[in-house]
Design a protein around this motif. Structure first.
Motif, PDB file in Angstrom:
ATOM      1  N   GLY A 105       0.780  -1.232   0.000  1.00 52.07           N
ATOM      2  CA  GLY A 105       0.000   0.000   0.000  1.00 52.07           C
ATOM      3  C   GLY A 105       0.806   1.273   0.000  1.00 52.07           C
ATOM      4  O   GLY A 105       0.405   2.265   0.611  1.00 52.07           O
ATOM      5  N   ILE A 106       1.957   1.279  -0.679  1.00 47.77           N
ATOM      6  CA  ILE A 106       2.785   2.476  -0.749  1.00 47.77           C
ATOM      7  C   ILE A 106       2.117   3.494  -1.669  1.00 47.77           C
ATOM      8  O   ILE A 106       1.692   3.164  -2.767  1.00 47.77           O
ATOM      9  CB  ILE A 106       4.191   2.127  -1.278  1.00 47.77           C
ATOM     10  CG1 ILE A 106       4.838   1.054  -0.403  1.00 47.77           C
ATOM     11  CG2 ILE A 106       5.075   3.360  -1.322  1.00 47.77           C
ATOM     12  CD1 ILE A 106       6.138   0.525  -0.960  1.00 47.77           C
ATOM     13  N   LEU A 124      16.375  -3.202   0.471  1.00 47.69           N
ATOM     14  CA  LEU A 124      15.997  -1.878   0.959  1.00 47.69           C
ATOM     15  C   LEU A 124      14.515  -1.828   1.314  1.00 47.69           C
ATOM     16  O   LEU A 124      13.750  -2.742   0.982  1.00 47.69           O
ATOM     17  CB  LEU A 124      16.330  -0.816  -0.093  1.00 47.69           C
ATOM     18  CG  LEU A 124      15.761  -1.020  -1.503  1.00 47.69           C
ATOM     19  CD1 LEU A 124      14.392  -0.380  -1.644  1.00 47.69           C
ATOM     20  CD2 LEU A 124      16.704  -0.459  -2.545  1.00 47.69           C
ATOM     21  N   ASP A 125      14.140  -0.774   1.992  1.00 50.71           N
ATOM     22  CA  ASP A 125      12.739  -0.518   2.338  1.00 50.71           C
ATOM     23  C   ASP A 125      12.255   0.639   1.478  1.00 50.71           C
ATOM     24  O   ASP A 125      12.467   1.807   1.806  1.00 50.71           O
ATOM     25  CB  ASP A 125      12.624  -0.190   3.829  1.00 50.71           C
ATOM     26  CG  ASP A 125      11.183   0.053   4.259  1.00 50.71           C
ATOM     27  OD1 ASP A 125      10.278  -0.013   3.404  1.00 50.71           O
ATOM     28  OD2 ASP A 125      10.979   0.334   5.458  1.00 50.71           O
ATOM     29  N   ASP A 126      11.598   0.303   0.364  1.00 48.42           N
ATOM     30  CA  ASP A 126      11.193   1.337  -0.579  1.00 48.42           C
ATOM     31  C   ASP A 126       9.964   2.101  -0.139  1.00 48.42           C
ATOM     32  O   ASP A 126       9.522   3.027  -0.816  1.00 48.42           O
ATOM     33  CB  ASP A 126      10.953   0.734  -1.972  1.00 48.42           C
ATOM     34  CG  ASP A 126       9.826  -0.288  -1.975  1.00 48.42           C
ATOM     35  OD1 ASP A 126       9.561  -0.893  -0.914  1.00 48.42           O
ATOM     36  OD2 ASP A 126       9.213  -0.492  -3.037  1.00 48.42           O
ATOM     37  N   SER A 127       9.403   1.749   1.031  1.00 49.51           N
ATOM     38  CA  SER A 127       8.255   2.507   1.547  1.00 49.51           C
ATOM     39  C   SER A 127       8.700   3.756   2.300  1.00 49.51           C
ATOM     40  O   SER A 127       7.883   4.641   2.568  1.00 49.51           O
ATOM     41  CB  SER A 127       7.411   1.618   2.476  1.00 49.51           C
ATOM     42  OG  SER A 127       8.135   1.288   3.656  1.00 49.51           O
ATOM     43  N   LYS A 128       9.985   3.853   2.637  1.00 56.30           N
ATOM     44  CA  LYS A 128      10.480   5.010   3.370  1.00 56.30           C
ATOM     45  C   LYS A 128      10.541   6.236   2.462  1.00 56.30           C
ATOM     46  O   LYS A 128      10.771   6.127   1.259  1.00 56.30           O
ATOM     47  CB  LYS A 128      11.868   4.713   3.945  1.00 56.30           C
ATOM     48  CG  LYS A 128      11.895   3.589   4.963  1.00 56.30           C
ATOM     49  CD  LYS A 128      13.236   3.485   5.665  1.00 56.30           C
ATOM     50  CE  LYS A 128      14.371   3.215   4.720  1.00 56.30           C
ATOM     51  NZ  LYS A 128      15.650   2.986   5.463  1.00 56.30           N
ATOM     52  N   GLY A 129      10.396   7.394   3.074  1.00 53.90           N
ATOM     53  CA  GLY A 129      10.464   8.630   2.303  1.00 53.90           C
ATOM     54  C   GLY A 129      11.799   8.834   1.637  1.00 53.90           C
ATOM     55  O   GLY A 129      11.893   9.513   0.604  1.00 53.90           O
ATOM     56  N   ALA A 130      12.857   8.251   2.205  1.00 54.68           N
ATOM     57  CA  ALA A 130      14.181   8.370   1.604  1.00 54.68           C
ATOM     58  C   ALA A 130      14.203   7.837   0.181  1.00 54.68           C
ATOM     59  O   ALA A 130      14.979   8.311  -0.660  1.00 54.68           O
ATOM     60  CB  ALA A 130      15.201   7.618   2.459  1.00 54.68           C
ATOM     61  N   TRP A 131      13.347   6.863  -0.117  1.00 51.68           N
ATOM     62  CA  TRP A 131      13.253   6.311  -1.470  1.00 51.68           C
ATOM     63  C   TRP A 131      11.973   6.768  -2.178  1.00 51.68           C
ATOM     64  O   TRP A 131      12.005   7.159  -3.345  1.00 51.68           O
ATOM     65  CB  TRP A 131      13.303   4.783  -1.399  1.00 51.68           C
ATOM     66  CG  TRP A 131      14.639   4.271  -0.982  1.00 51.68           C
ATOM     67  CD1 TRP A 131      15.027   3.862   0.267  1.00 51.68           C
ATOM     68  CD2 TRP A 131      15.800   4.177  -1.811  1.00 51.68           C
ATOM     69  NE1 TRP A 131      16.346   3.501   0.264  1.00 51.68           N
ATOM     70  CE2 TRP A 131      16.844   3.677  -0.988  1.00 51.68           C
ATOM     71  CE3 TRP A 131      16.065   4.449  -3.151  1.00 51.68           C
ATOM     72  CZ2 TRP A 131      18.138   3.441  -1.478  1.00 51.68           C
ATOM     73  CZ3 TRP A 131      17.339   4.216  -3.647  1.00 51.68           C
ATOM     74  CH2 TRP A 131      18.363   3.728  -2.806  1.00 51.68           C
ATOM     75  N   ASN A 132      10.859   6.736  -1.461  1.00 48.58           N
ATOM     76  CA  ASN A 132       9.598   7.051  -2.126  1.00 48.58           C
ATOM     77  C   ASN A 132       9.509   8.519  -2.526  1.00 48.58           C
ATOM     78  O   ASN A 132       8.911   8.850  -3.562  1.00 48.58           O
ATOM     79  CB  ASN A 132       8.429   6.691  -1.212  1.00 48.58           C
ATOM     80  CG  ASN A 132       7.111   6.650  -1.952  1.00 48.58           C
ATOM     81  OD1 ASN A 132       7.047   6.230  -3.112  1.00 48.58           O
ATOM     82  ND2 ASN A 132       6.050   7.079  -1.297  1.00 48.58           N
ATOM     83  N   HIS A 169       7.312   6.804 -10.532  1.00 49.31           N
ATOM     84  CA  HIS A 169       7.081   5.461 -11.069  1.00 49.31           C
ATOM     85  C   HIS A 169       6.116   5.523 -12.249  1.00 49.31           C
ATOM     86  O   HIS A 169       5.262   6.402 -12.310  1.00 49.31           O
ATOM     87  CB  HIS A 169       6.517   4.560  -9.968  1.00 49.31           C
ATOM     88  CG  HIS A 169       7.349   4.574  -8.713  1.00 49.31           C
ATOM     89  ND1 HIS A 169       8.301   3.643  -8.442  1.00 49.31           N
ATOM     90  CD2 HIS A 169       7.374   5.452  -7.668  1.00 49.31           C
ATOM     91  CE1 HIS A 169       8.887   3.922  -7.282  1.00 49.31           C
ATOM     92  NE2 HIS A 169       8.344   5.017  -6.790  1.00 49.31           N
ATOM     93  N   PRO A 170       6.240   4.593 -13.192  1.00 49.40           N
ATOM     94  CA  PRO A 170       5.400   4.633 -14.404  1.00 49.40           C
ATOM     95  C   PRO A 170       3.905   4.541 -14.117  1.00 49.40           C
ATOM     96  O   PRO A 170       3.111   5.097 -14.857  1.00 49.40           O
ATOM     97  CB  PRO A 170       5.887   3.423 -15.209  1.00 49.40           C
ATOM     98  CG  PRO A 170       7.262   3.162 -14.717  1.00 49.40           C
ATOM     99  CD  PRO A 170       7.249   3.532 -13.268  1.00 49.40           C
ATOM    100  N   TYR A 203       6.122  -0.371  -8.064  1.00 49.86           N
ATOM    101  CA  TYR A 203       6.967   0.090  -6.976  1.00 49.86           C
ATOM    102  C   TYR A 203       8.413  -0.355  -7.197  1.00 49.86           C
ATOM    103  O   TYR A 203       8.702  -1.243  -7.983  1.00 49.86           O
ATOM    104  CB  TYR A 203       6.451  -0.414  -5.631  1.00 49.86           C
ATOM    105  CG  TYR A 203       6.141  -1.885  -5.575  1.00 49.86           C
ATOM    106  CD1 TYR A 203       4.900  -2.373  -5.977  1.00 49.86           C
ATOM    107  CD2 TYR A 203       7.097  -2.796  -5.143  1.00 49.86           C
ATOM    108  CE1 TYR A 203       4.620  -3.719  -5.942  1.00 49.86           C
ATOM    109  CE2 TYR A 203       6.817  -4.143  -5.110  1.00 49.86           C
ATOM    110  CZ  TYR A 203       5.586  -4.606  -5.510  1.00 49.86           C
ATOM    111  OH  TYR A 203       5.325  -5.944  -5.484  1.00 49.86           O
ATOM    112  N   LEU A 204       9.308   0.278  -6.490  1.00 51.79           N
ATOM    113  CA  LEU A 204      10.730  -0.009  -6.651  1.00 51.79           C
ATOM    114  C   LEU A 204      11.071  -1.431  -6.252  1.00 51.79           C
ATOM    115  O   LEU A 204      11.855  -2.110  -6.909  1.00 51.79           O
ATOM    116  CB  LEU A 204      11.549   0.992  -5.819  1.00 51.79           C
ATOM    117  CG  LEU A 204      13.066   0.914  -5.940  1.00 51.79           C
ATOM    118  CD1 LEU A 204      13.514   1.212  -7.360  1.00 51.79           C
ATOM    119  CD2 LEU A 204      13.731   1.880  -4.951  1.00 51.79           C
TER     120      LEU A 204
END
Length: 283
Positions: free
Chosen positions: A47-48, A110-118, A123-124, A129-130
């Motif tokens: 649910g990102i 990695l945790d792609d739900s974190k703001g550091a990545w999201n 995204h297309p 998701y990443l």
């Protein structure tokens, strides 16, 4: 310094010795193709809330207003480790005049739900998701300048996105395994960069110290590294400024050399855990 080589056992007496490089190379080449795609398709079970854009066919770097300075600093830590130029070899060097051409696969968790990545990516579509596992293939070229000094180049790019990674490194062997020295010891300085995106640039500097012991072509190795990264942001959508981070890294792996072939594997324990696999030809 006189260069020594591990004892060579006749091939006909060691069938495993002949099969080992082929088995490892097959493992490297058989790594799941799906892992190379940055993102999943279909439902998003976590649910990102993704940022959607149509500039590229894959996940791409694009800073968003929600990004905070703390999140960008966290990205400097983890994204810098992704840009880090790993050695995936023992403490031994190539030898004067020897070239090494390598195919490398690095896997990051990695945790792609974190703001550091999201908040640093788009995204297309909303379900692309990443992903929690990211695989990046790369090519590396090494040259033995002397028996105790190597220089290396490294590079990769995602043709479906807006980023690539480039790196340079120098490895110096301080001690060579011999009758009086049970191990080889090296220090390696590398610089890597996440390049391509117009809004962000990440530059990593890592200093590795590695120790290894060779026997019959096999060389287990362990080491530690200090990794520092500077992230320069130039987005009109944010005002978080440039950020920097430093962290320690512990790594261990296995290097195998047979004639002109070398294969290796390395695991890293850090803020962004990873595995790397390498297959090399030397000439």
């Amino acid at each position: 310094m006189k260069r020594s080589f591990p004892e060579v056992i006749p091939m006909h007496t060691t069938p495993f010795r002949r099969l080992l490089p082929l088995l490892v190379l097959g493992l490297v080449l058989a790594l799941p193709t799906a892992a190379l795609a940055h993102g999943g398709h279909g439902s998003n079970p976590r649910g990102i809330d993704l940022h959607v854009g149509d500039a590229y066919d894959d996940c791409y770097f694009d800073l968003h207003p929600e990004l905070t300075a703390e999140e960008l600093r966290e990205f400097a830590n983890e994204g810098g480790l992704m840009a880090r130029f790993r050695q995936t070899t023992s403490a031994d060097t190539l030898g004067a005049g020897t070239f090494d051409l390598s195919l490398v696969y690095a896997y990051y968790f990695l945790d792609d739900s974190k703001g550091a990545w999201n908040n640093t990516m788009s995204h297309p579509h909303e379900n692309h998701y990443l992903g929690e596992e990211l695989a990046i293939p790369a090519l590396a070229l090494g040259l033995g300048v002397t028996d105790d000094v190597d220089v290396e180049l490294y590079g990769t790019a995602n043709p479906n996105s807006n980023y690539g990674v480039v790196g340079v490194a120098t490895k110096v062997r301080l001690f060579e395994q011999s009758g009086d020295m049970p191990v080889s010891l090296s220090v390696r300085q590398s610089f890597g960069g996440l390049v391509g995106p117009a809004e962000i640039l990440a530059i990593n500097s890592s200093t590795d110290i590695a120790v290894s012991r060779s026997f019959y072509g096999l060389a287990p190795f362990v080491g530690v590294s200090v990794s520092s990264t500077l992230v320069i942001e130039s987005s009109d959508d944010t005002a978080v400024g440039h950020q920097a981070a430093s962290t320690g890294v512990a790594f261990a792996g296995l290097d195998y050399r047979w004639r002109f072939l070398s294969v290796g594997a390395e695991a890293e324990i850090s803020e962004l855990p990873s595995f790397a696999f390498r297959a090399s030809g030397r000439f």
